[in-house]
Enzyme design. Structure first.
Site, short mmCIF file in Angstrom:
data_model
loop_
_atom_site.label_atom_id
_atom_site.label_comp_id
_atom_site.label_asym_id
_atom_site.label_seq_id
_atom_site.Cartn_x
_atom_site.Cartn_y
_atom_site.Cartn_z
N SER A 55 0.82 -0.87 0.07
CA SER A 55 0.05 0.08 0.17
C SER A 55 0.89 1.29 0.53
O SER A 55 1.92 1.14 0.29
CB SER A 55 -0.77 0.29 0.82
OG SER A 55 -0.09 0.12 2.29
N ASP A 86 -1.15 -1.37 -4.36
CA ASP A 86 -2.37 -1.25 -3.65
C ASP A 86 -3.02 -0.19 -3.87
O ASP A 86 -2.37 0.66 -2.27
CB ASP A 86 -2.70 -2.04 -2.34
CG ASP A 86 -3.54 -2.67 -1.98
OD1 ASP A 86 -4.74 -3.11 -2.45
OD2 ASP A 86 -3.61 -3.40 -0.56
N HIS A 183 -13.10 -3.41 4.06
CA HIS A 183 -11.97 -2.77 4.63
C HIS A 183 -11.73 -2.61 6.43
O HIS A 183 -12.56 -3.28 6.80
CB HIS A 183 -11.28 -1.37 3.88
CG HIS A 183 -10.57 -1.47 3.21
ND1 HIS A 183 -10.78 -1.00 1.91
CD2 HIS A 183 -9.86 -2.56 2.04
CE1 HIS A 183 -10.62 -1.00 0.78
NE2 HIS A 183 -10.03 -2.07 0.92
N GLY A 184 -11.03 -3.64 6.72
CA GLY A 184 -10.66 -3.76 8.38
C GLY A 184 -10.76 -5.14 8.84
O GLY A 184 -11.01 -5.76 7.78
N ALA A 217 -11.81 -8.77 1.31
CA ALA A 217 -11.77 -10.40 1.61
C ALA A 217 -10.92 -11.09 2.43
O ALA A 217 -11.33 -12.36 2.54
CB ALA A 217 -11.68 -10.67 0.17
N ASN A 258 -7.44 -10.28 -2.37
CA ASN A 258 -6.87 -9.35 -1.53
C ASN A 258 -6.90 -9.40 -0.11
O ASN A 258 -8.40 -9.22 0.40
CB ASN A 258 -7.50 -7.70 -1.56
CG ASN A 258 -6.83 -7.16 -3.03
OD1 ASN A 258 -6.81 -7.54 -3.85
ND2 ASN A 258 -6.37 -5.71 -3.17
N ASP A 260 -5.19 -8.69 3.25
CA ASP A 260 -4.23 -7.70 5.03
C ASP A 260 -4.97 -8.40 5.87
O ASP A 260 -3.72 -8.84 6.42
CB ASP A 260 -4.58 -7.18 4.15
CG ASP A 260 -3.31 -5.62 4.76
OD1 ASP A 260 -2.54 -6.14 5.47
OD2 ASP A 260 -3.32 -4.24 4.74
N SER A 261 -5.42 -8.02 6.42
CA SER A 261 -6.30 -8.17 7.87
C SER A 261 -5.28 -8.98 8.45
O SER A 261 -5.08 -9.47 9.71
CB SER A 261 -7.43 -7.96 7.95
OG SER A 261 -7.83 -6.69 7.36
ZN LIG Z 1 -8.45 -2.32 -0.83
#
Ligand SMILES: [Zn+2]
Length: 313
Positions: A55, A86, A183-184, A217, A258, A260-261
């Site tokens: 990111s 990203d 997100h998150g 996701a 994607n 990330d979390s």
């Molecule tokens: Zn995103």
């Protein structure tokens, strides 16, 4: 530098192969040496293509030289790994990533007016395509917080009526869609909340050759939530997207997912547990090794149980 100098893959090629093969390429975010190595190990073990995502804030955190030094020094097979920006929020940051040697960039114009989104997405694509770099754009807005640059209180679903024209006008290589993910770590009010597959189906019908991307996701495995809270954390009600929903989305042309979390949670869970058990530990390698192992295990799990991308290189 060009992405081929780093032995990186063309992202569009990875995604087109996935679209034709009915699986998704995992796009895992990283922000330091440990997260990068952990993801690459999972890719190696599962023989899966992987998109490494950075990111804007992760780019600032690592700095250009450290980031590209890590990529240069990392061990991976050619034809397997792409490096992706990203949520680039300007033409300039996207250009910068292309010039550094990224193999794809996302321009996120979802907060702009439609005409401005088209205008800048097109400009990014024109520049990137000169270097064979792929472009992801976004239509519709995802709710939630990814980092300080990417947050929204509202959720606007992608309008299927707009996608064909948008792809044509911008020459984008892939499109991020808003169908109810966010997100998150706090994505769902309940386990039963469903993604809008009706919208996704219409989008896939209108642009059948365009790989679609699902942001926000992460599945937020509850074992991490429990472990973090058990060892001193406080992240009640963190909830993600059920793996079955993600598998269904892949059948409807989602070809880049994607995550990330989930890696952040795996990392934090392992560090908290290790430090709680080993009261005298002061060598960061002791708990960072556990954190890497936790991320690798989680990435392998998601590649095998959600993405279906194992043995696709
Ligand atoms: Zn995103």
């Amino acid at each position: 530098m060009h992405y081929s100098d780093f032995g990186l893959s063309n992202t569009k090629k990875l995604l087109t192969r996935a679209l034709n093969g009915g699986y998704a390429v995992p796009a895992f975010n990283f922000y330091n040496m440990e997260t990068l190595i952990a993801i690459l190990r999972a890719a190696e073990i599962t023989q899966s293509p992987v998109i490494l995502q950075v990111s804007e804030s992760a780019l600032t955190y690592m700095g250009d030289e450290i980031l590209m030094g890590l990529i240069r020094g990392a061990k991976y097979k050619r034809g397997q790994i792409a490096l992706h920006l990203d949520h680039g929020h300007s033409f300039e940051i996207c250009k910068h990533a292309v010039d550094l040697g990224f193999s794809s960039v996302m321009f996120d114009g979802s907060a702009l007016s439609l005409s401005d989104n088209i205008k800048i997405s097109k400009r990014v694509a024109e520049y990137a395509h000169k270097f064979d770099v792929s472009v992801e754009t976004e239509l519709g807005v995802l709710a939630g917080i990814e980092d300080e640059n990417t947050k929204s209180d509202t959720q606007n679903y992608t309008d299927p009526a707009l996608v064909k024209d948008f792809v044509k006008q911008t020459s984008t290589d892939s499109l991020a869609v808003a169908i109810g993910t966010s997100h998150g770590a706090y994505k769902r009010k309940s386990e039963n909340e469903k993604l809008r597959f009706d919208i996704l189906k219409q989008i896939a019908t209108n642009i059948p050759k365009t790989p679609l991307v699902l942001h926000g996701a992460s599945s937020i495995p509850q074992k991490f939530v429990k472990n973090i809270n058990k060892f001193g954390g406080d992240i009640k009600n963190a909830r993600g997207i059920a793996p079955a929903q993600l598998r269904k989305a892949i059948q409807l042309h989602i070809t880049k997912i994607n995550v990330d979390s989930d890696s952040r949670m795996a990392f934090t869970s392992a560090v908290r547990e290790t430090l709680a058990h080993e009261k005298t530990a002061i060598d960061p390698r002791k708990y960072l090794t556990k954190a890497m192992d936790a991320i690798t295990a989680n990435c392998i799990d998601e590649i095998q149980n959600i993405m279906g991308s194992g043995y696709k290189i």
